[in-house]
Scaffold this motif. Structure first.
Motif, PDB file in Angstrom:
ATOM      1  N   SER A  15       0.824  -1.105   0.059  1.00 44.66           N
ATOM      2  CA  SER A  15       0.122  -0.014   0.109  1.00 44.66           C
ATOM      3  C   SER A  15       0.713   1.251   0.169  1.00 44.66           C
ATOM      4  O   SER A  15       0.501   2.372  -0.712  1.00 44.66           O
ATOM      5  N   ASP A  16       2.104   1.203   0.739  1.00 43.85           N
ATOM      6  CA  ASP A  16       2.989   2.609   0.677  1.00 43.85           C
ATOM      7  C   ASP A  16       3.622   2.661  -0.768  1.00 43.85           C
ATOM      8  O   ASP A  16       3.576   3.799  -0.948  1.00 43.85           O
ATOM      9  N   PHE A  17       3.871   1.224  -1.451  1.00 47.91           N
ATOM     10  CA  PHE A  17       4.501   1.736  -2.452  1.00 47.91           C
ATOM     11  C   PHE A  17       3.403   2.032  -3.509  1.00 47.91           C
ATOM     12  O   PHE A  17       3.870   3.054  -4.360  1.00 47.91           O
ATOM     13  N   GLU A  22       1.730   6.344  -7.081  1.00 50.49           N
ATOM     14  CA  GLU A  22       0.680   7.090  -7.428  1.00 50.49           C
ATOM     15  C   GLU A  22       1.040   8.486  -7.484  1.00 50.49           C
ATOM     16  O   GLU A  22       0.502   9.481  -8.321  1.00 50.49           O
ATOM     17  N   LYS A  23       1.702   9.237  -6.523  1.00 48.56           N
ATOM     18  CA  LYS A  23       2.007  10.470  -6.261  1.00 48.56           C
ATOM     19  C   LYS A  23       2.973  10.801  -7.280  1.00 48.56           C
ATOM     20  O   LYS A  23       2.866  11.982  -7.801  1.00 48.56           O
ATOM     21  N   MET A  24       3.839  10.054  -7.440  1.00 43.53           N
ATOM     22  CA  MET A  24       4.889  10.159  -8.629  1.00 43.53           C
ATOM     23  C   MET A  24       4.408  10.532  -9.734  1.00 43.53           C
ATOM     24  O   MET A  24       4.651  11.372 -10.370  1.00 43.53           O
ATOM     25  N   VAL A  25       3.477   9.561 -10.406  1.00 41.35           N
ATOM     26  CA  VAL A  25       2.908   9.817 -11.569  1.00 41.35           C
ATOM     27  C   VAL A  25       1.764  10.871 -11.467  1.00 41.35           C
ATOM     28  O   VAL A  25       1.929  11.563 -12.693  1.00 41.35           O
ATOM     29  N   GLY A  26       1.049  11.355 -10.477  1.00 39.44           N
ATOM     30  CA  GLY A  26       0.300  12.455 -10.505  1.00 39.44           C
ATOM     31  C   GLY A  26       1.285  13.837 -10.779  1.00 39.44           C
ATOM     32  O   GLY A  26       0.692  14.448 -11.755  1.00 39.44           O
ATOM     33  N   GLU A  27       2.441  13.636 -10.037  1.00 41.84           N
ATOM     34  CA  GLU A  27       3.557  14.976 -10.539  1.00 41.84           C
ATOM     35  C   GLU A  27       3.819  15.099 -11.800  1.00 41.84           C
ATOM     36  O   GLU A  27       3.786  15.981 -12.485  1.00 41.84           O
ATOM     37  N   TYR A  28       3.921  13.815 -12.534  1.00 41.65           N
ATOM     38  CA  TYR A  28       4.435  13.774 -13.907  1.00 41.65           C
ATOM     39  C   TYR A  28       3.383  14.192 -14.811  1.00 41.65           C
ATOM     40  O   TYR A  28       3.500  15.051 -15.629  1.00 41.65           O
ATOM     41  N   GLU A  60      10.641   5.660 -13.044  1.00 41.25           N
ATOM     42  CA  GLU A  60      11.101   4.477 -13.506  1.00 41.25           C
ATOM     43  C   GLU A  60      12.287   3.699 -12.594  1.00 41.25           C
ATOM     44  O   GLU A  60      12.141   2.504 -12.206  1.00 41.25           O
ATOM     45  N   ARG A  61      13.093   4.532 -11.795  1.00 42.81           N
ATOM     46  CA  ARG A  61      14.129   4.077 -10.812  1.00 42.81           C
ATOM     47  C   ARG A  61      13.210   3.421  -9.668  1.00 42.81           C
ATOM     48  O   ARG A  61      13.573   2.281  -9.247  1.00 42.81           O
ATOM     49  N   PHE A  62      12.360   4.117  -9.321  1.00 44.20           N
ATOM     50  CA  PHE A  62      11.287   3.689  -8.152  1.00 44.20           C
ATOM     51  C   PHE A  62      10.681   2.265  -8.290  1.00 44.20           C
ATOM     52  O   PHE A  62      10.821   1.651  -7.548  1.00 44.20           O
TER      53      PHE A  62
END
Length: 67
Positions: A15-17, A22-28, A60-62
């Motif tokens: 869930s943390d992942f 999801e936050k990273m994708v939203g920023e992108y 991608e690294r994440f």
């Protein structure tokens, strides 16, 4: 007698992942929308393009790290 020490798991919970990804994708996506609204060839476009590339590479690294 000493109490046994609990080992801390360094694995990320699913869930943390998902939340962090999801936050990273939203920023992108937000940065990509701004980039699409700009005119190609300007200095502001180049800055936003670089920011989008950095955000994409970070996501991608994440994924590669935690898969």
């Amino acid at each position: 007698m000493r109490k046994p020490v609990k080992k801390v798991s360094k694995k990320m919970r699913k869930s943390d992942f998902e939340e962090k990804f999801e936050k990273m994708v939203g920023e992108y996506h937000i940065a990509k929308e701004v980039l699409d609204s700009l005119e190609e060839g300007t200095t502001e476009y180049a800055k936003k393009k670089k920011q989008c590339d950095i955000l994409f590479a970070s996501a991608e690294r994440f994924i590669n790290t935690y898969q």
